[in-house]
Design an enzyme around this catalytic site. Structure first.
Site, PDB file in Angstrom:
ATOM      1  N   SER A  28       0.824  -1.206   0.000  1.00  0.00           N
ATOM      2  CA  SER A  28       0.000   0.000   0.000  1.00  0.00           C
ATOM      3  C   SER A  28       0.862   1.262   0.000  1.00  0.00           C
ATOM      4  O   SER A  28       0.382   2.352  -0.305  1.00  0.00           O
ATOM      5  CB  SER A  28      -0.941   0.002   1.200  1.00  0.00           C
ATOM      6  N   CYS A  29       2.136   1.117   0.361  1.00  0.00           N
ATOM      7  CA  CYS A  29       3.060   2.252   0.275  1.00  0.00           C
ATOM      8  C   CYS A  29       3.367   2.535  -1.197  1.00  0.00           C
ATOM      9  O   CYS A  29       3.041   1.725  -2.064  1.00  0.00           O
ATOM     10  CB  CYS A  29       4.356   1.951   1.009  1.00  0.00           C
ATOM     11  N   VAL A  30       3.992   3.687  -1.448  1.00  0.00           N
ATOM     12  CA  VAL A  30       4.302   4.060  -2.831  1.00  0.00           C
ATOM     13  C   VAL A  30       5.802   4.292  -2.981  1.00  0.00           C
ATOM     14  O   VAL A  30       6.417   4.974  -2.159  1.00  0.00           O
ATOM     15  CB  VAL A  30       3.530   5.343  -3.241  1.00  0.00           C
TER      16      VAL A  30
END
Lengths: 165, 196
Positions: A28-30
């Site tokens: 979910s991190c970028v």
């Protein structure tokens, strides 16, 4: 043989060496990657959250990539210091998946989407074009940026694919 | 590190007593067999170093996982996971029937329900002991590698602190040999709430 720099959760690295690659893993991190291919300077951050709520500057450099606002500012300044021309800086990004869903199939924890939206907003504010992205969906990605070619390679162990953007 | 070692040891034994009181009976009833558990440790880990809790085994197998977030007087995240190829076996045991590929939704529902019940059993024990009012979210379900699951939970949880308190529990069904893992995740500021 390329030297691969592994970026941890919330981490950030700036390189000015064509023989280096930047690598991270995002769910979910970028992974946001800025680069200037003329001066051969690039930077990658593993962004976990859109904004820092307390407004205080991070002292520990290890997790300077954690918040999108803080990371972008640090990346741009650091790249300019290493010789990048702000007018030439471009961006690529990957990640921001919605990993968990409940039975109605709506996203339960939407931090991935919030990260994407916020990063796009800050890139726009800073006049940095986002040239390509591989974002959203529901799986984790390994992300590798090659400074020589400017190619971002994305692989998924679960979905068993490799794509380049 | 903001939490002293002594507090972590105390938290570990407090959580262990809650698990013995409520979680083990709940899981044993659901599985219809005796259940053993092993609370491996409770440790404070900097978010940038969370890779240390990812084992090689967990890197090689996709996991069925459930995440439940608890809010209120106490904040806690519970991630329950087991290898995906074992999840159908667990679902069959829970439902008392074999599950065909077309009924995959039953596996999802039953694993989600286990995550829900196990988390509820822990927060119920905490509430009874401390009087805290705690609400839990709907369970979120995913099939992914552990690294992805952990990253999603940490990004959901890591707003306040650069470190997290992670407790790692394993449950074993004595007859079926089914093994279920659970991570309990808290911000360091929450630890003192257990000591009052």
């Amino acid at each position: 043989m390329k030297r691969v720099i592994d970026i941890k959760m919330g981490g950030l690295e700036i390189i000015a060496d064509k023989d280096c690659e930047l690598k991270t893993f995002v769910g979910s991190c970028v992974a946001i990657c800025l680069f200037d291919l003329v001066s051969h300077v690039a930077s990658m951050a593993h962004v976990m959250l859109p904004q820092k709520s307390d407004g205080l500057q991070s002292i520990v450099k290890k997790d300077i990539g954690k918040y999108a606002d803080e990371a972008l500012s640090y990346m741009i300044k650091g790249m300019i210091q290493k010789g990048a021309d702000p007018k030439r800086i471009k961006a690529k990004m990957a990640g921001g998946a919605a990993i968990f869903a409940h039975e109605s199939e709506t996203s339960l924890f939407n931090v991935g989407q919030r990260n994407i939206v916020y990063l796009k907003q800050i890139l726009k504010e800073n006049g940095i074009p986002l040239v390509s992205e591989d974002t959203g969906e529901n799986f984790g990605r390994w992300v590798i940026f090659n400074l020589q070619s400017g190619i971002l390679t994305i692989t998924s162990n679960l979905k068993k694919f490799e794509r380049t953007i | 590190m903001s939490t002293i070692c002594n507090d972590l040891q105390k938290l570990n034994s407090i959580l262990d007593s809650f698990i013995v009181q409520k979680t083990i009976p709940a899981l044993a009833t659901m599985l219809g067999e005796p259940v053993l558990h092993f609370l491996k440790n409770t440790q404070e880990i900097p978010i940038v170093n969370l890779d240390v809790i990812i084992s090689n085994l967990e890197e090689m197998n996709a996991m069925s996982a459930v995440y439940v977030k608890c809010d209120g007087d106490l904040h806690m995240g519970a991630l329950l996971y087991l290898p995906e190829n074992k999840s159908k076996m667990l679902a069959s045991q829970l439902l008392g029937r074999s599950i065909s590929d077309e009924l995959e939704i039953l596996t999802t529902s039953s694993i989600s329900e286990i995550g829900n019940i196990l988390t509820a059993s822990i927060i119920n024990a905490i509430s009874l002991d401390t009087g805290y009012k705690i609400c839990s979210s709907v369970p979120g379900y995913a099939v992914e590698f552990f690294r992805t699951l952990l990253e999603a939970v940490v990004s959901d949880f890591g707003h306040e602190s650069d470190t997290l308190i992670v407790s790692h529990v394993e449950f074993y069904g004595v007859t079926s040999n089914i093994s279920i893992c659970m991570l309990l995740i808290q911000n360091p500021s929450e630890v003192k709430k257990f000591m009052m």
